[in-house]
Design an enzyme around this catalytic site. Structure first.
Site, PDB file in Angstrom:
ATOM      1  N   HIS A  79      68.615  22.927   4.617  1.00  0.00           N
ATOM      2  CA  HIS A  79      67.838  22.824   5.858  1.00  0.00           C
ATOM      3  C   HIS A  79      67.216  21.440   5.942  1.00  0.00           C
ATOM      4  O   HIS A  79      67.382  20.628   5.046  1.00  0.00           O
ATOM      5  CB  HIS A  79      66.796  23.945   5.944  1.00  0.00           C
ATOM      6  N   ASP A  83      61.738  17.545   2.062  1.00  0.00           N
ATOM      7  CA  ASP A  83      62.008  17.589   0.611  1.00  0.00           C
ATOM      8  C   ASP A  83      63.469  17.913   0.303  1.00  0.00           C
ATOM      9  O   ASP A  83      63.875  17.901  -0.862  1.00  0.00           O
ATOM     10  CB  ASP A  83      61.062  18.573  -0.110  1.00  0.00           C
TER      11      ASP A  83
HETATM   12 ZN   LIG Z   1      61.692  23.024   0.195  1.00  0.00          ZN
HETATM   13 ZN   LIG Z   2      61.747  24.257   3.414  1.00  0.00          ZN
END
Ligand SMILES: [Zn+2]
Ligand SMILES: [Zn+2]
Ligand SMILES: [Zn+2]
Length: 261
Positions: A79, A83
């Protein structure tokens, strides 16, 4: 599904801030145990001569250097949270070494986000040396092949967002999950080695906490399960590990798994 064996390497096992957290003086962040030092969550998967990364967060460069990765065939994105994608610029050495664009496979929405956040890459005339990314949309529940790896993407609920998990034969990798749709439960049936996120002990709107992750593992009933995307609030590796059920482990950065798929 292929019948070869795959090797997985935990590139990072930490939540979005990593562990230690900047400025934090808790016992975990001050720990000298390498098992308590967690880069942002990502995984390397290898089968024969094929090697891919799942996610490319802010620590991607360091992770590739640490594992001595010389070639990479593709990056799969779960996604678009920072991060998991913000290290994509650092695929440049692979562009230069391999003389080709890096395939980036993700949901169409995630590819749109890559296009806008890395707009300079997709300029009509990108500057020389800019990363070269080939964006390839994935359809959930439709298997695809990269070299010797056969991969099944499935949908995972991450708070209000649908993200991808990936199944490689009997190995299933899930990060950033709070809920799993019924169709995905079917898709991961028969998993023998499971990686799943466990943030810390308190409830969280978009991640499983430890208790929820252990319940999920009981339901899937794999032979072995590894917890990832861990916060400093989880506690020290040496304190938590002995409390886990047999066959369940806190993953560590650099840890390697071999799975007969
Ligand atoms: Zn994450
Ligand atoms: Zn996430
Ligand atoms: Zn801390």
């Amino acid at each position: 599904m292929n019948s070869a064996s795959i090797r997985a390497v935990f590139l990072g096992t930490g939540t979005s801030q990593g562990v230690p957290v900047i400025g934090c003086d808790c016992a975990v962040c001050r720990s000298q145990d390498p098992n308590d030092q967690r880069l942002r969550t990502a995984l390397l998967v290898e089968c024969g001569a094929t090697r891919i990364a799942i996610d490319a967060g802010p620590d991607f460069r360091q992770q590739m250097l640490r594992e001595g990765v010389q070639t990479l065939d593709a990056v799969l994105l779960t996604h678009e949270h920072n991060d998991h994608i913000i290290g994509l610029d650092d695929v440049r050495p692979f562009n230069f070494r391999q003389h080709k664009n890096m395939p980036i496979l993700a949901l169409p929405r995630v590819l749109d986000s890559v296009r806008s956040r890395f707009a300079y890459v997709f300029d009509a005339n990108p500057y020389p040396g800019a990363p070269r990314l080939e964006l390839l949309p994935l359809q959930p529940f439709q298997s695809f092949q990269i070299g010797e790896l056969s991969i099944l993407p499935f949908l995972v609920g991450h708070g209000g967002m649908e993200v991808l998990g990936f199944r490689f034969g009997s190995f299933t990798y899930i990060t950033d999950m709070k809920t799993l749709p019924a169709e995905s439960r079917e898709a991961i049936k028969g998993t023998e080695v499971l990686v799943v996120n466990a943030l810390h002990h308190k409830p969280h709107y978009s991640h499983l906490n430890l208790e929820e992750a252990l319940e999920f593992i009981r339901q899937v009933n794999p032979r072995e399960a590894y917890l990832t995307h861990i916060s400093h609030h989880m506690g020290k590796y040496a304190d938590i590990s002995p409390q886990l059920p047999s066959g369940v482990f806190l993953a560590s950065d650099g840890q390697k798994l071999k799975v007969n798929t």
